[in-house]
Write a protein that holds these residues in place. Structure first.
Motif, PDB file in Angstrom:
ATOM      1  N   ARG A 294       0.815  -1.223   0.000  1.00 58.46           N
ATOM      2  CA  ARG A 294       0.000   0.000   0.000  1.00 58.46           C
ATOM      3  C   ARG A 294       0.841   1.262   0.000  1.00 58.46           C
ATOM      4  O   ARG A 294       0.381   2.315   0.434  1.00 58.46           O
ATOM      5  CB  ARG A 294      -0.950   0.030   1.206  1.00 58.46           C
ATOM      6  CG  ARG A 294      -1.810  -1.211   1.324  1.00 58.46           C
ATOM      7  CD  ARG A 294      -3.181  -0.944   0.820  1.00 58.46           C
ATOM      8  NE  ARG A 294      -3.849  -2.216   0.479  1.00 58.46           N
ATOM      9  CZ  ARG A 294      -5.112  -2.306   0.157  1.00 58.46           C
ATOM     10  NH1 ARG A 294      -5.852  -1.240   0.116  1.00 58.46           N
ATOM     11  NH2 ARG A 294      -5.649  -3.462  -0.166  1.00 58.46           N
TER      12      ARG A 294
ATOM     13  N   HIS B 207     -10.217  -1.486  -8.862  1.00 56.37           N
ATOM     14  CA  HIS B 207     -10.852  -2.793  -8.702  1.00 56.37           C
ATOM     15  C   HIS B 207     -10.121  -3.781  -9.575  1.00 56.37           C
ATOM     16  O   HIS B 207     -10.562  -4.074 -10.682  1.00 56.37           O
ATOM     17  CB  HIS B 207     -12.320  -2.730  -9.093  1.00 56.37           C
ATOM     18  CG  HIS B 207     -13.111  -1.835  -8.212  1.00 56.37           C
ATOM     19  ND1 HIS B 207     -13.494  -2.205  -6.952  1.00 56.37           N
ATOM     20  CD2 HIS B 207     -13.560  -0.583  -8.397  1.00 56.37           C
ATOM     21  CE1 HIS B 207     -14.168  -1.207  -6.398  1.00 56.37           C
ATOM     22  NE2 HIS B 207     -14.221  -0.209  -7.258  1.00 56.37           N
TER      23      HIS B 207
ATOM     24  N   ARG C 222      -9.997  -9.483 -11.566  1.00 56.43           N
ATOM     25  CA  ARG C 222      -9.358 -10.779 -11.535  1.00 56.43           C
ATOM     26  C   ARG C 222      -9.511 -11.427 -12.895  1.00 56.43           C
ATOM     27  O   ARG C 222     -10.621 -11.744 -13.317  1.00 56.43           O
ATOM     28  CB  ARG C 222     -10.008 -11.699 -10.505  1.00 56.43           C
ATOM     29  CG  ARG C 222      -9.618 -11.382  -9.090  1.00 56.43           C
ATOM     30  CD  ARG C 222     -10.600 -10.441  -8.436  1.00 56.43           C
ATOM     31  NE  ARG C 222     -10.564 -10.615  -6.989  1.00 56.43           N
ATOM     32  CZ  ARG C 222      -9.806  -9.884  -6.180  1.00 56.43           C
ATOM     33  NH1 ARG C 222      -9.002  -8.967  -6.673  1.00 56.43           N
ATOM     34  NH2 ARG C 222      -9.859 -10.082  -4.869  1.00 56.43           N
TER      35      ARG C 222
ATOM     36  N   VAL D 137     -12.197  -6.394  -1.303  1.00 58.96           N
ATOM     37  CA  VAL D 137     -11.460  -5.800  -2.411  1.00 58.96           C
ATOM     38  C   VAL D 137     -10.823  -4.483  -1.979  1.00 58.96           C
ATOM     39  O   VAL D 137      -9.693  -4.160  -2.325  1.00 58.96           O
ATOM     40  CB  VAL D 137     -12.385  -5.573  -3.628  1.00 58.96           C
ATOM     41  CG1 VAL D 137     -11.728  -4.642  -4.641  1.00 58.96           C
ATOM     42  CG2 VAL D 137     -12.738  -6.896  -4.275  1.00 58.96           C
ATOM     43  N   ARG D 138     -11.545  -3.738  -1.166  1.00 56.22           N
ATOM     44  CA  ARG D 138     -11.048  -2.424  -0.762  1.00 56.22           C
ATOM     45  C   ARG D 138     -10.033  -2.502   0.365  1.00 56.22           C
ATOM     46  O   ARG D 138      -9.133  -1.680   0.436  1.00 56.22           O
ATOM     47  CB  ARG D 138     -12.205  -1.534  -0.315  1.00 56.22           C
ATOM     48  CG  ARG D 138     -13.203  -1.234  -1.402  1.00 56.22           C
ATOM     49  CD  ARG D 138     -14.373  -0.443  -0.854  1.00 56.22           C
ATOM     50  NE  ARG D 138     -14.056   0.959  -0.707  1.00 56.22           N
ATOM     51  CZ  ARG D 138     -14.250   1.865  -1.661  1.00 56.22           C
ATOM     52  NH1 ARG D 138     -14.725   1.478  -2.825  1.00 56.22           N
ATOM     53  NH2 ARG D 138     -13.961   3.107  -1.473  1.00 56.22           N
ATOM     54  N   HIS D 139     -10.193  -3.458   1.278  1.00 51.36           N
ATOM     55  CA  HIS D 139      -9.388  -3.410   2.495  1.00 51.36           C
ATOM     56  C   HIS D 139      -8.383  -4.532   2.680  1.00 51.36           C
ATOM     57  O   HIS D 139      -7.520  -4.430   3.535  1.00 51.36           O
ATOM     58  CB  HIS D 139     -10.305  -3.356   3.726  1.00 51.36           C
ATOM     59  CG  HIS D 139     -11.129  -2.116   3.778  1.00 51.36           C
ATOM     60  ND1 HIS D 139     -12.366  -2.022   3.191  1.00 51.36           N
ATOM     61  CD2 HIS D 139     -10.878  -0.900   4.320  1.00 51.36           C
ATOM     62  CE1 HIS D 139     -12.851  -0.807   3.391  1.00 51.36           C
ATOM     63  NE2 HIS D 139     -11.968  -0.106   4.069  1.00 51.36           N
ATOM     64  N   ALA D 140      -8.525  -5.587   1.944  1.00 57.03           N
ATOM     65  CA  ALA D 140      -7.575  -6.678   2.134  1.00 57.03           C
ATOM     66  C   ALA D 140      -6.706  -6.801   0.896  1.00 57.03           C
ATOM     67  O   ALA D 140      -7.194  -6.725  -0.225  1.00 57.03           O
ATOM     68  CB  ALA D 140      -8.306  -7.995   2.399  1.00 57.03           C
TER      69      ALA D 140
END
Lengths: 233, 233
Positions: free
Chosen positions: A23, A74, A77, B169-172
């Motif tokens: 991150r 996003h 995948r 998707v947003r946090h992990a």
DNA sequence: GAGTGGTCTAGACCACACA
DNA sequence: GTGTGGTCTAGACCACTCT
């Protein structure tokens, strides 16, 4: 923190990946341009380009001229499936492969197949139904239409002896196709050929392959109960 | 037939493809080396390399150092599937997306899930069942396990309000995963949530995603009857 | 107009796999 | 050893798109 001498594109890719995972570059955020990264890593811009382009194809980065490169918000995948020639899939599991033609006939296909193949009214079709087995157990029941107008050599071929799929791979050229995956309840015919109860949930792969604007073949493959198709992300 | 001035890598690729389709270079056959092609096309070797490498990734060519490049004997059809965030798939069809949590509880998963996730005995899990709808009609029933030991923030999250998938998707962060596709008969629970009869054939996607060596989540998604997943070849 | 990624070039060296 | 693909470089120009 400049000139770390990261000089292979794989190394650049790995470092970029690390920063995304850590991150340091968060989703949706811009990352430095190629020139800057090349200087930081002490390599040529082309090397950075190779690394970023690869990540872009994988869906992790979004790149646009002028706008620059950002971490995908996003990450789509993308799963790449290998559609196997069944014989190799079966033999690869150490099982004995078998092939039996169940029905071979030349006649007109149902309207939905004809229109999906965009075939003219004058086209002739070969209808081949077959079963492929692994160690004697039914593995796949296949229902295939071959367009004899676009692949005339198929009319002279003995599909009792060779599976239509293998023959087509060897003798028909193809430029593109559509493929779809679904689940259906086995009807009486499918159940009989796969030796299972009517109504069982069956995994189905449907394909249409084309040579330019001409449809070559339309095929539905009904897999044995419990079949799963797997891949890595 | 030298110096045709094919000078973009896409053009080189197109010409190579043409020769493969036209059987000028037949399956299993060697093609000229990069140097020779570069001279014939009147471009740099790197340009030829780019084109051939791309075809190699697509499975149409097999390349080995010293051995050279040959046309693949059994072109492995690679289908790349985009695994969508369901909300976008549904909204992309112009339908109204809905999400309802059916059950949220912290408890131990069945042994098969635990072992598939390679989770230690001390790990805690959140179990989330939910239904996602398109224009009010059930689209997917989802049965998900979240490893609270690796994603502790999930314990404080209100999954009544946001779908677990979107939150993750947003946090992990995730590094890799496995995905599989299968068909199953709807059991009583699945049938109830999807509003269809028991025994109906259901398309199922199963996923496990990882961050390094640690499993984040295990999810099974049961799609509405008649769902098909499609792509181009 | 200007900044970014996309690509091409010419040359070089390396890594691998075959003889 | 030797030939092939794999990659890196430094520089250049192009194409797109945002302002």
């Amino acid at each position: 923190m400049a000139k770390s001498d990261v000089n292979s594109w794989q190394a650049v890719q790995a470092e970029v990946l690390r920063r995304i995972h850590a991150r340091i570059w968060a989703p949706g955020e811009m990352i430095p341009n190629e020139q800057a990264l090349a200087e930081e890593f002490g390599c040529a811009r082309a090397t950075v380009n190779r690394a970023l382009q690869s990540l872009s194809e994988a869906g992790l980065l979004e790149r646009r001229r002028k706008a620059g490169t950002r971490v995908a918000l996003h990450p789509v995948r993308k799963a790449t499936l290998d559609i196997p020639v069944l014989r190799y899939e079966i033999e690869g599991q150490g099982a004995v492969y078998g092939y039996t033609a169940v029905q071979i006939a030349e006649h007109a296909p149902p309207e939905e197949v004809r229109s999906a193949m965009q075939a003219g009214a004058g086209h002739r079709f070969l209808h081949v139904k077959s079963v492929q087995t692994a160690d004697g157990a039914p593995f796949v029941f296949e229902d295939r239409w071959i367009n004899l107008t676009t692949v005339p050599e198929a009319a002279k071929t003995d599909f009792e002896a060779i599976s239509a799929n293998e023959w087509l791979v060897r003798h028909a050229r193809f430029t593109h196709g559509q493929i779809s995956f679904a689940a259906v309840n086995a009807d009486a015919e499918v159940a009989a050929h796969l030796a299972l109860r009517q109504g069982a949930a069956i995994f189905v792969i449907s394909r249409i392959t084309w040579d330019g604007g001409q449809a070559i073949t339309h095929v539905q493959q009904f897999f044995h109960e419990g079949y799963r198709m797997q891949t890595e992300l």
